[in-house]
Write a protein that holds these residues in place. Sequence first.
Motif, PDB file in Angstrom:
ATOM      1  N   MET A 129      40.546  30.481  30.186  1.00 34.02           N
ATOM      2  CA  MET A 129      40.684  30.462  31.499  1.00 34.02           C
ATOM      3  C   MET A 129      39.900  29.190  31.584  1.00 34.02           C
ATOM      4  O   MET A 129      40.185  28.297  32.547  1.00 34.02           O
ATOM      5  CB  MET A 129      40.807  31.099  32.350  1.00 34.02           C
TER       6      MET A 129
ATOM      7  N   PRO B  74      39.039  40.561  38.406  1.00 38.86           N
ATOM      8  CA  PRO B  74      40.154  40.992  38.149  1.00 38.86           C
ATOM      9  C   PRO B  74      39.748  42.459  39.974  1.00 38.86           C
ATOM     10  O   PRO B  74      40.864  43.570  40.619  1.00 38.86           O
ATOM     11  CB  PRO B  74      40.397  42.938  37.372  1.00 38.86           C
TER      12      PRO B  74
ATOM     13  N   PHE C  31      42.352  36.857  40.550  1.00 36.25           N
ATOM     14  CA  PHE C  31      43.214  38.004  39.885  1.00 36.25           C
ATOM     15  C   PHE C  31      42.865  37.870  38.371  1.00 36.25           C
ATOM     16  O   PHE C  31      41.967  38.834  37.492  1.00 36.25           O
ATOM     17  CB  PHE C  31      44.389  38.461  39.041  1.00 36.25           C
ATOM     18  N   ALA C  32      42.777  36.498  37.993  1.00 41.10           N
ATOM     19  CA  ALA C  32      42.565  36.425  36.433  1.00 41.10           C
ATOM     20  C   ALA C  32      40.667  37.080  36.105  1.00 41.10           C
ATOM     21  O   ALA C  32      40.627  37.393  34.994  1.00 41.10           O
ATOM     22  CB  ALA C  32      42.952  35.269  35.843  1.00 41.10           C
TER      23      ALA C  32
ATOM     24  N   GLY D  63      43.538  43.803  34.939  1.00 39.47           N
ATOM     25  CA  GLY D  63      44.063  42.277  35.480  1.00 39.47           C
ATOM     26  C   GLY D  63      42.945  41.027  34.014  1.00 39.47           C
ATOM     27  O   GLY D  63      43.661  40.310  33.956  1.00 39.47           O
TER      28      GLY D  63
ATOM     29  N   LEU E  70      49.116  34.523  35.058  1.00 37.76           N
ATOM     30  CA  LEU E  70      49.368  34.166  35.989  1.00 37.76           C
ATOM     31  C   LEU E  70      48.610  33.165  37.005  1.00 37.76           C
ATOM     32  O   LEU E  70      49.326  32.033  37.312  1.00 37.76           O
ATOM     33  CB  LEU E  70      49.326  35.626  37.447  1.00 37.76           C
TER      34      LEU E  70
ATOM     35  N   PHE F  85      46.448  40.204  32.043  1.00 42.11           N
ATOM     36  CA  PHE F  85      47.538  40.217  32.721  1.00 42.11           C
ATOM     37  C   PHE F  85      47.394  38.721  33.430  1.00 42.11           C
ATOM     38  O   PHE F  85      48.391  38.541  34.368  1.00 42.11           O
ATOM     39  CB  PHE F  85      47.978  41.137  34.078  1.00 42.11           C
ATOM     40  N   GLY F  86      46.450  39.079  35.053  1.00 41.67           N
ATOM     41  CA  GLY F  86      45.599  37.462  35.646  1.00 41.67           C
ATOM     42  C   GLY F  86      45.791  36.465  34.565  1.00 41.67           C
ATOM     43  O   GLY F  86      46.327  34.712  35.302  1.00 41.67           O
ATOM     44  N   ALA F  87      45.293  36.192  33.435  1.00 39.18           N
ATOM     45  CA  ALA F  87      45.592  35.163  32.791  1.00 39.18           C
ATOM     46  C   ALA F  87      46.963  34.105  32.503  1.00 39.18           C
ATOM     47  O   ALA F  87      46.793  33.158  32.950  1.00 39.18           O
ATOM     48  CB  ALA F  87      44.988  34.962  31.524  1.00 39.18           C
TER      49      ALA F  87
ATOM     50  N   THR G 293      38.770  35.935  28.091  1.00 39.12           N
ATOM     51  CA  THR G 293      39.371  35.546  28.824  1.00 39.12           C
ATOM     52  C   THR G 293      38.945  34.191  29.530  1.00 39.12           C
ATOM     53  O   THR G 293      39.591  33.286  29.801  1.00 39.12           O
ATOM     54  CB  THR G 293      39.821  37.442  29.934  1.00 39.12           C
TER      55      THR G 293
ATOM     56  N   ALA H 290      45.589  33.802  42.219  1.00 45.42           N
ATOM     57  CA  ALA H 290      45.736  34.377  40.907  1.00 45.42           C
ATOM     58  C   ALA H 290      45.059  34.106  39.811  1.00 45.42           C
ATOM     59  O   ALA H 290      44.627  34.602  39.439  1.00 45.42           O
ATOM     60  CB  ALA H 290      47.096  33.311  40.069  1.00 45.42           C
TER      61      ALA H 290
END
Lengths: 468, 338
Positions: free
Chosen positions: B302, B72, B68-69, A92, A99, A95-97, B298, B65
């Motif tokens: 984001m 998770p 998820f990002a 996640g 998405l 892979f989530g980024a 991450t 989504a």
Amino acid sequence: MLEWLDPLILARWQFGLTTLYHFLFVPLTIGMAFLVAILQSAWVYTGKVQWLHLTRLFGKIFLINFAIGVVTGITQEFQFGMNWSDYSRFVGDVFGAPLAMEGLFAFFLEATFIGVWIFGWDKLSPKVHLASIWLTSLSTLLSAYFILAANAWMQNPVGYEINAETGRAQLNDIAAVLANPIALASFPHTFFASVMFAGTAIVAVAAYHLSKGQYGDTMRVALKFGAVANIAAFAGVALSGDSLSLAMVEAQPMKMAAAEALYETSTNASFSIFSWGTPDGLNEIFSIRIPGLLSFLSTHTMTGEVEGLNDLQAQYVAQFGAGDYMPIIWLTYWSFRWMIGLGGFALLVSIVGLWMTRGGRDVKGWAWKVAMWTAPVPMVASLIGWIFAEMGRQPWLVFGLMKTEDGVSPLVTGLEVLISLVAFTLVYGALAVIEFRLIMKAVTTGPEEWASITDETAAQPNSLATVY
Amino acid sequence: MDLSYLWFGIVGFFFIGYFILDGFDFGVGMSLPFVARNNEERRVVINTIGPVWDLNETWVIVGGASLFAAFPMWYATLFSGFYLALLLILISLILRGVSFEYRHQGKGAKWTGLFDTFIIIGSVVPALLWGVAFANIIQGVPIDENGNFTGSLLTLLNPYGLLGGVVTLALFFMHGLIYLALKSEGEIRDRARSLAVTVGLVAVPVGGGWLLWTVLQHASVSHVLVIVAFALLTALALVAAILLTRSGADGKAFAAMAMTIAFAVLTILSALFPNVMPSSTDAAYSLTIENASSSTYTLTVMTWVAAFALPIVLAYQAWTFWIFRKRVTVASIPVSAH
């Protein structure tokens, strides 16, 4: 009770079926949005009403297809978590980024401007309205790029480290993830394959009406437009397919060896167009071979060394421990060939068709029929290409990092997966029937609906209004 | 500040956006049998959301989504745990989505009627189940030490969860009716307004009871006053929406109803904080903002993406609503079309 229901097998079938089903609609959406945008540009800049008729006709087919593509896409987004929760936990962070980027950059754009395009004919100036279909097309490309970057990470994980504490993959270089060589090659490959499908679909519609002797002028234009789009796109498919092969040999040599069922490492490796024998490739009875072609595809030299399945298997056992690291060879072997063969067939139909109809020549009924039946061929080639790409990745879920069997949701029961598999199969099956009928109806009706719109009345926006 | 808290807010923002936007789509869908008497009127009702339902629904895809990002662990536990409930929501959204496109493409009334039924079911089921799901998330569900949900669909069907479902059903129904009043004229508008007030009179005790129950469940947490404040604001906005609907101020009533939904989600988020999915098995197994989130790298990436994309997204979506601001009437639907 119900121990025979293996959640892993069912979850894999469900992912395969729902994803391939979703991909029935994706190529037409990507390809048709692009070609409709070109058709509408021709209308806006020339003012010739035949371009408007074609825009509306293929726009309608595009929209019937679009709705189902959107709603089946939600399933894709949800099922990583539903059926593959351990996978989601493991990847996640990385892979989530892509998405989420797909959602923020592509889905919002797509969902907004498709609505503007459908309902905005009489509310916007022609150029602003034209911009809405180009933005829709752009959104399908962005969407394809991000989702292919996510998929590429499963084929060739880059830009990550394994967190020592949690044991999970952790992003450390987003640029590497977005510039994954597999993504850079598979993106144009997917885009051009989609344009091929849209092109053959346009040719088929034109062939239908020309064989009936109706809408001659408009459909001649459509026939040429579709065939030229198909031929141009094939060039893109071939070139990007070549770079994808090279990237694949680097990242997943096992997949390339499996594509040819090449057991022993060879130099000057030949490529068999057809072979007859036991599927394990050990007892070949008959084959047609092009010498050196596999070496060329893999290394761009006729004498390059291509690693064989047995060497790779031994190498992976040494690296990852005991296990079977080969995909299902007959499946990868034949899917690779059918993908290329069907794409080549669609190209041939377009080239021969263009030549036969040059200068407005009429052709026999069978020739129109061939053009009509070729419509689904590039789509089938795309689906088979995905079967090759994903089955060729097995037994890995993320190549080298996580096996498919380790990614499934641990506590979701076989019964739950079975229920959802049956529900999706029934709903998707029914929708496919309706979808096919509606598209056939739109195709056979042709531009009749807009025939009353002439060069003069087209300037009045009211005649273009659309509502549900 | 830890970015995971910012992302708790951003994910919350997506769900507020989703429930405000798709919420009125659900309500409009549910209103079909009540406010439209014939096919022309049903087309008016559906065309009030025609250009926007797809972008509204996209909020849940982007919300999912982002979950998820950014979280998770939350995404994995929630989606695998609430398996059958989410399956029902998915099937409903699929049937509803294609029905908008399909209903006018057949010949007979039977065809159209079938897809109208799908629109109604596809609106009622998610409107109810989103409430059930979120009520259960804040109440806590059985989660083991690996973060896996150990219950079943029946676990979710408890009184508090079901009441939460009735609350979202009533709120979305009312929201859709108020939106319809804002976007229509004449008889359809009159019917929508009077039904909105009736539904509102049901929503007040049901919603008030659920909010009170929520506050009581969280009476011992240190920030209980924040939860109480959001619950009160929810109730106030709801009452204001009813009064404004009665007085015919459609635009203001819609704004008040949107505020009701926003405050209701904020009540839920504040009741959750600092957990994201409390475990009823053992508090030590609870998923929290900190232990369920992605790495700082991450979240930083984001955050830049969201800071760049969201203002643009909000601008073009607002522009779309502006383009299609006119009320939809029977006269505005050409007979020849479809």
